[in-house]
Design an enzyme around this catalytic site. Structure first.
Site, mmCIF file in Angstrom:
data_model
loop_
_atom_site.group_PDB
_atom_site.id
_atom_site.type_symbol
_atom_site.label_atom_id
_atom_site.label_comp_id
_atom_site.label_asym_id
_atom_site.label_seq_id
_atom_site.Cartn_x
_atom_site.Cartn_y
_atom_site.Cartn_z
ATOM 1 N N HIS A 198 13.129 -7.651 5.198
ATOM 2 C CA HIS A 198 12.021 -7.446 6.139
ATOM 3 C C HIS A 198 12.429 -7.820 7.551
ATOM 4 O O HIS A 198 13.439 -8.482 7.775
ATOM 5 C CB HIS A 198 10.807 -8.292 5.727
ATOM 6 C CG HIS A 198 10.051 -7.751 4.570
ATOM 7 N ND1 HIS A 198 10.447 -7.946 3.263
ATOM 8 C CD2 HIS A 198 8.938 -6.985 4.510
ATOM 9 C CE1 HIS A 198 9.603 -7.338 2.453
ATOM 10 N NE2 HIS A 198 8.675 -6.751 3.185
ATOM 11 N N PHE A 257 0.817 -1.218 0.000
ATOM 12 C CA PHE A 257 0.000 0.000 0.000
ATOM 13 C C PHE A 257 0.848 1.265 0.000
ATOM 14 O O PHE A 257 0.294 2.366 -0.109
ATOM 15 C CB PHE A 257 -0.922 0.028 1.227
ATOM 16 C CG PHE A 257 -2.109 -0.879 1.131
ATOM 17 C CD1 PHE A 257 -2.199 -2.011 1.936
ATOM 18 C CD2 PHE A 257 -3.140 -0.614 0.245
ATOM 19 C CE1 PHE A 257 -3.293 -2.851 1.858
ATOM 20 C CE2 PHE A 257 -4.244 -1.453 0.154
ATOM 21 C CZ PHE A 257 -4.321 -2.583 0.970
ATOM 22 N N LYS A 314 8.217 -11.887 9.906
ATOM 23 C CA LYS A 314 7.431 -12.131 8.691
ATOM 24 C C LYS A 314 7.367 -13.625 8.416
ATOM 25 O O LYS A 314 8.366 -14.321 8.464
ATOM 26 C CB LYS A 314 8.079 -11.395 7.522
ATOM 27 C CG LYS A 314 7.314 -11.515 6.205
ATOM 28 C CD LYS A 314 7.893 -10.595 5.145
ATOM 29 C CE LYS A 314 7.171 -10.682 3.818
ATOM 30 N NZ LYS A 314 5.718 -10.418 3.920
HETATM 31 N N1 LIG Z 1 -0.048 -4.789 1.449
HETATM 32 C C1 LIG Z 1 0.753 -4.139 2.289
HETATM 33 O O1 LIG Z 1 1.074 -2.946 2.107
HETATM 34 C C2 LIG Z 1 1.260 -4.858 3.489
HETATM 35 C C3 LIG Z 1 0.933 -6.162 3.672
HETATM 36 N N2 LIG Z 1 1.370 -6.837 4.767
HETATM 37 C C4 LIG Z 1 0.898 -8.217 4.902
HETATM 38 O O2 LIG Z 1 -0.179 -8.173 5.806
HETATM 39 C C5 LIG Z 1 -0.243 -9.399 6.536
HETATM 40 C C6 LIG Z 1 -0.215 -9.094 8.022
HETATM 41 O O3 LIG Z 1 1.072 -8.604 8.334
HETATM 42 P P1 LIG Z 1 1.373 -8.253 9.875
HETATM 43 O O4 LIG Z 1 0.351 -7.303 10.368
HETATM 44 O O5 LIG Z 1 2.819 -7.908 9.959
HETATM 45 O O6 LIG Z 1 1.149 -9.682 10.554
HETATM 46 P P2 LIG Z 1 0.713 -9.979 12.070
HETATM 47 O O7 LIG Z 1 0.974 -11.424 12.298
HETATM 48 O O8 LIG Z 1 1.305 -8.956 12.981
HETATM 49 O O9 LIG Z 1 -0.863 -9.719 12.066
HETATM 50 C C7 LIG Z 1 -1.779 -10.648 11.518
HETATM 51 C C8 LIG Z 1 -2.947 -10.672 12.488
HETATM 52 O O10 LIG Z 1 -4.019 -11.375 11.889
HETATM 53 C C9 LIG Z 1 -4.628 -12.179 12.894
HETATM 54 N N3 LIG Z 1 -5.420 -13.209 12.258
HETATM 55 C C10 LIG Z 1 -5.048 -14.385 11.746
HETATM 56 N N4 LIG Z 1 -6.108 -15.016 11.208
HETATM 57 C C11 LIG Z 1 -7.183 -14.200 11.394
HETATM 58 C C12 LIG Z 1 -8.565 -14.273 11.081
HETATM 59 N N5 LIG Z 1 -9.069 -15.346 10.468
HETATM 60 N N6 LIG Z 1 -9.378 -13.244 11.425
HETATM 61 C C13 LIG Z 1 -8.889 -12.175 12.065
HETATM 62 N N7 LIG Z 1 -7.581 -12.030 12.397
HETATM 63 C C14 LIG Z 1 -6.746 -13.047 12.062
HETATM 64 C C15 LIG Z 1 -3.470 -12.678 13.716
HETATM 65 O O11 LIG Z 1 -3.936 -13.136 14.941
HETATM 66 P P3 LIG Z 1 -2.943 -13.988 15.896
HETATM 67 O O12 LIG Z 1 -2.078 -12.938 16.522
HETATM 68 O O13 LIG Z 1 -3.856 -14.670 16.849
HETATM 69 O O14 LIG Z 1 -2.171 -14.924 15.001
HETATM 70 C C16 LIG Z 1 -2.623 -11.419 13.797
HETATM 71 O O15 LIG Z 1 -2.990 -10.616 14.908
HETATM 72 C C17 LIG Z 1 0.927 -10.238 6.038
HETATM 73 O O16 LIG Z 1 0.478 -11.090 5.008
HETATM 74 C C18 LIG Z 1 1.874 -9.201 5.457
HETATM 75 O O17 LIG Z 1 2.707 -9.728 4.442
HETATM 76 C C19 LIG Z 1 2.155 -6.255 5.734
HETATM 77 C C20 LIG Z 1 2.516 -4.942 5.592
HETATM 78 C C21 LIG Z 1 2.113 -4.132 4.447
HETATM 79 O O1 LIG Z 2 5.097 -8.651 6.063
HETATM 80 C C1 LIG Z 2 5.376 -7.417 5.905
HETATM 81 O O2 LIG Z 2 5.827 -6.671 6.788
HETATM 82 C C2 LIG Z 2 5.125 -6.858 4.562
HETATM 83 N N1 LIG Z 2 4.485 -7.615 3.704
HETATM 84 C C3 LIG Z 2 4.090 -7.212 2.392
HETATM 85 C C4 LIG Z 2 4.776 -8.085 1.359
HETATM 86 O O3 LIG Z 2 4.938 -9.307 1.657
HETATM 87 O O4 LIG Z 2 5.107 -7.556 0.280
HETATM 88 C C5 LIG Z 2 4.247 -5.729 2.148
HETATM 89 C C6 LIG Z 2 5.452 -5.127 2.794
HETATM 90 O O5 LIG Z 2 6.618 -5.574 2.129
HETATM 91 C C7 LIG Z 2 5.522 -5.464 4.260
#
Ligand SMILES: NC(=O)C1=CN([C@@H]2O[C@H](COP(=O)(O)OP(=O)(O)OC[C@H]3O[C@@H](n4cnc5c(N)ncnc54)[C@H](OP(=O)(O)O)[C@@H]3O)[C@@H](O)[C@H]2O)C=CC1
Ligand SMILES: O=C(O)C1=N[C@H](C(=O)O)C[C@H](O)C1
Length: 252
Positions: free
Chosen positions: A136, A109, A140
């Site tokens: 990263h 994003f 991750k």
């Molecule tokens: N598109 C973008 O710009 C970005 C994308 N990402 C992506 O976003 C995703 C999340 O990253 P990040 O926040 O670092 O990961 P985290 O593990 O910190 O957060 C994921 C959260 O989702 C929860 N979760 C898992 N399954 C469910 C469900 N079915 N319903 C509700 N909540 C659920 C987890 O719970 P629990 O703690 O219990 O496991 C956890 O709290 C990753 O795939 C990452 O690659 C990350 C950054 C930027």
């Molecule tokens: O897991 C992350 O932190 C991120 N995940 C996304 C990806 O897999 O591209 C976006 C960003 O790089 C951060």
């Protein structure tokens, strides 16, 4: 004042989800009506009156979450990685039966990242060699990053469209993983290091020169303007859009 967008955030307790909760809460044109963790029922987002869902969960959860949203007529803005070609095709079929519903799946994003990937695709046809390094935080769970996979796909398509040969590589013997992952013929290398957030370099090499296109996210705040843009735009883009650039006129 126009009605505020009723938004549910999935993954609300996570690194990204908690940032999204803050961003939606602060947005004057949005109302956070639900914030779900892993153990919460998806039905609660319908009961709460959500019309928009933000999914920032994990690869194992996101497909079921997004399918639930579409089946209940909710627009979805998805940042979670793990969206394979097979999953995307299945989602497109579901959306065909739910016209008017929009889904945005954005590997990244951050506007700078979207631009960097577009710049790399534009430049890639002019260089003999292209490889990607993504870096990263060590928490991750997936590799390579979704951003690097999409960047490699864009680069490979650009090079194929221009009739450019694959990057030269004389490797005959290698330890497992030494040459990184192969994404559509583009090598992708993943670094996991405490202290990092999200970073990517695209290395483009030619005789006597290298062009490096690098993007850094130092804070997850970098992703939030794109999340909010996605929420404000998704209803006007029915069907599936992959990549925030699908909502931007980059002119590239
Ligand atoms: N598109 C973008 O710009 C970005 C994308 N990402 C992506 O976003 C995703 C999340 O990253 P990040 O926040 O670092 O990961 P985290 O593990 O910190 O957060 C994921 C959260 O989702 C929860 N979760 C898992 N399954 C469910 C469900 N079915 N319903 C509700 N909540 C659920 C987890 O719970 P629990 O703690 O219990 O496991 C956890 O709290 C990753 O795939 C990452 O690659 C990350 C950054 C930027
Ligand atoms: O897991 C992350 O932190 C991120 N995940 C996304 C990806 O897999 O591209 C976006 C960003 O790089 C951060």
């Amino acid at each position: 004042m126009a009605e505020r967008l009723p938004v549910a955030v999935l993954g609300a307790n996570g690194r990204m989800g908690s940032e999204a909760v803050k961003a939606v809460t602060a947005a004057p044109d949005m109302e956070l009506v639900a914030a779900l963790g892993r153990s919460d029922s998806l039905e609660s987002i319908v009961d709460a009156g959500a019309r928009y869902v933000v999914d920032l969960t994990v690869p194992d959860s996101t497909e079921a979450n997004v399918r639930f949203a579409v089946e209940h007529g909710l627009h979805a803005v998805v940042g979670t990685t793990g969206w394979t070609a097979e999953r995307l095709e299945s989602l497109r079929s579901l959306l065909a039966g739910n016209p008017g519903v929009g889904v945005l799946i954005a590997p990244n994003f951050a506007l700078g990242s979207v631009l960097a990937s577009a710049f790399a695709a534009k430049a890639a046809r002019y260089f003999e060699s292209v490889e990607i390094i993504e870096l990263h935080h060590p928490d991750k769970v997936d590799a390579p990053s979704g951003t690097a996979v999409r960047t490699a796909q864009l680069v490979a398509a650009s090079r194929a469209g221009a009739g450019v040969a694959p990057s030269p590589d004389a490797t005959q013997t290698a330890l497992d993983g030494a040459r990184g992952a192969d994404v559509d013929g583009v090598r992708v290398h993943s670094v996991r290091l405490r202290g990092l957030v999200a970073h990517q370099e695209v290395l483009l090499g030619g005789p006597g020169e290298q062009l490096t296109i690098r993007h850094d996210s130092f804070d997850r705040a970098s992703f939030m303007p794109g999340v909010l843009l996605g929420l404000r735009s998704v209803a006007a883009h029915p069907g599936l859009t992959v990549g925030l650039d699908g909502y931007l006129d980059l002119g590239l």
